[in-house]
Design a protein around this motif. Structure first.
Motif, PDB file in Angstrom:
ATOM      1  N   MET A   1      -4.264  26.844  -5.779  1.00 52.30           N
ATOM      2  CA  MET A   1      -5.664  27.042  -6.635  1.00 52.30           C
ATOM      3  C   MET A   1      -6.701  26.738  -5.703  1.00 52.30           C
ATOM      4  SD  MET A   1      -6.623  25.173 -10.148  1.00 52.30           S
ATOM      5  CE  MET A   1      -6.025  26.217 -11.181  1.00 52.30           C
ATOM      6  N   SER A   2      -7.928  27.625  -6.036  1.00 48.70           N
ATOM      7  CA  SER A   2      -9.188  27.030  -4.878  1.00 48.70           C
ATOM      8  C   SER A   2     -10.107  26.288  -5.317  1.00 48.70           C
ATOM      9  CB  SER A   2      -9.667  28.599  -4.911  1.00 48.70           C
ATOM     10  OG  SER A   2      -8.805  29.500  -4.249  1.00 48.70           O
ATOM     11  N   ILE A   3      -9.846  25.675  -6.542  1.00 50.14           N
ATOM     12  CA  ILE A   3     -10.996  24.537  -6.886  1.00 50.14           C
ATOM     13  C   ILE A   3     -10.245  23.353  -7.013  1.00 50.14           C
ATOM     14  CG2 ILE A   3     -12.424  23.797  -8.814  1.00 50.14           C
ATOM     15  CD1 ILE A   3     -13.387  26.471  -7.943  1.00 50.14           C
ATOM     16  N   ILE A   4     -10.914  22.298  -6.028  1.00 52.57           N
ATOM     17  CA  ILE A   4     -10.413  21.181  -5.871  1.00 52.57           C
ATOM     18  C   ILE A   4     -11.185  20.358  -6.783  1.00 52.57           C
ATOM     19  CG2 ILE A   4      -9.800  19.465  -4.191  1.00 52.57           C
ATOM     20  CD1 ILE A   4      -8.420  21.824  -3.917  1.00 52.57           C
ATOM     21  N   ILE A  62     -17.941  16.679  -7.917  1.00 49.47           N
ATOM     22  CA  ILE A  62     -16.383  16.462  -8.048  1.00 49.47           C
ATOM     23  C   ILE A  62     -15.709  17.601  -7.897  1.00 49.47           C
ATOM     24  CG2 ILE A  62     -15.132  15.864 -10.310  1.00 49.47           C
ATOM     25  CD1 ILE A  62     -17.562  14.698 -11.482  1.00 49.47           C
ATOM     26  N   LEU A  63     -16.244  18.859  -8.009  1.00 53.22           N
ATOM     27  CA  LEU A  63     -15.542  20.181  -7.868  1.00 53.22           C
ATOM     28  C   LEU A  63     -16.083  20.841  -6.544  1.00 53.22           C
ATOM     29  CD1 LEU A  63     -16.454  21.749 -11.235  1.00 53.22           C
ATOM     30  CD2 LEU A  63     -14.359  20.393 -10.873  1.00 53.22           C
ATOM     31  N   GLN A  64     -15.007  21.398  -5.686  1.00 59.42           N
ATOM     32  CA  GLN A  64     -15.241  21.881  -4.441  1.00 59.42           C
ATOM     33  C   GLN A  64     -14.187  23.133  -4.558  1.00 59.42           C
ATOM     34  OE1 GLN A  64     -13.378  19.488  -1.454  1.00 59.42           O
ATOM     35  NE2 GLN A  64     -14.002  20.831   0.030  1.00 59.42           N
ATOM     36  N   TYR A  65     -14.804  24.236  -4.062  1.00 59.62           N
ATOM     37  CA  TYR A  65     -14.212  25.488  -3.711  1.00 59.62           C
ATOM     38  C   TYR A  65     -13.670  25.393  -2.420  1.00 59.62           C
ATOM     39  CZ  TYR A  65     -13.256  30.326  -2.841  1.00 59.62           C
ATOM     40  OH  TYR A  65     -12.543  31.552  -2.438  1.00 59.62           O
ATOM     41  N   VAL A  66     -12.450  25.841  -2.241  1.00 56.15           N
ATOM     42  CA  VAL A  66     -11.566  26.068  -0.888  1.00 56.15           C
ATOM     43  C   VAL A  66     -10.931  27.239  -0.999  1.00 56.15           C
ATOM     44  CG1 VAL A  66      -9.857  24.739   0.565  1.00 56.15           C
ATOM     45  CG2 VAL A  66     -11.248  23.354  -0.905  1.00 56.15           C
ATOM     46  N   ASP A  67     -11.135  28.013  -0.173  1.00 56.79           N
ATOM     47  CA  ASP A  67     -10.747  29.175   0.112  1.00 56.79           C
ATOM     48  C   ASP A  67      -9.022  29.126   0.728  1.00 56.79           C
ATOM     49  OD1 ASP A  67      -9.794  31.806   0.468  1.00 56.79           O
ATOM     50  OD2 ASP A  67     -11.304  32.352   2.079  1.00 56.79           O
TER      51      ASP A  67
END
Length: 76
Positions: A1-4, A62-67
């Motif tokens: 998943m791309s959202i951490i 809190i939310l982080q997008y990771v490719d």
């Protein structure tokens, strides 16, 4: 998943435990634990709002997008 979900990091910064935060946000310990351990498939905006209020932070804290390098989201 791309959202951490970095809820554990923000909780540590604010020195709040799972039980305390669950009470403030009005969410079960089990559901908060799912968020904290990055196992959630979704989060309600009302829950995110309550968490941000309790931790005095922004959603981006809190939310982080990771490719993840994948073209499509996978189910596991």
């Amino acid at each position: 998943m791309s959202i951490i979900i970095n809820l554990d990091v923000m909780m540590a910064k604010r020195k709040k435990g799972l039980t305390e935060l669950a009470g403030e946000v009005d969410i079960t310990l089990a559901n908060l634990s799912i968020l904290k351990n990055n196992k959630a498939k979704a989060v309600r905006l009302s829950t995110l709002n309550a968490i941000c209020r309790a931790l005095e932070c922004q959603p981006g804290d809190i939310l982080q997008y990771v490719d993840d390098g994948e073209g499509e989201e996978s189910d596991g």
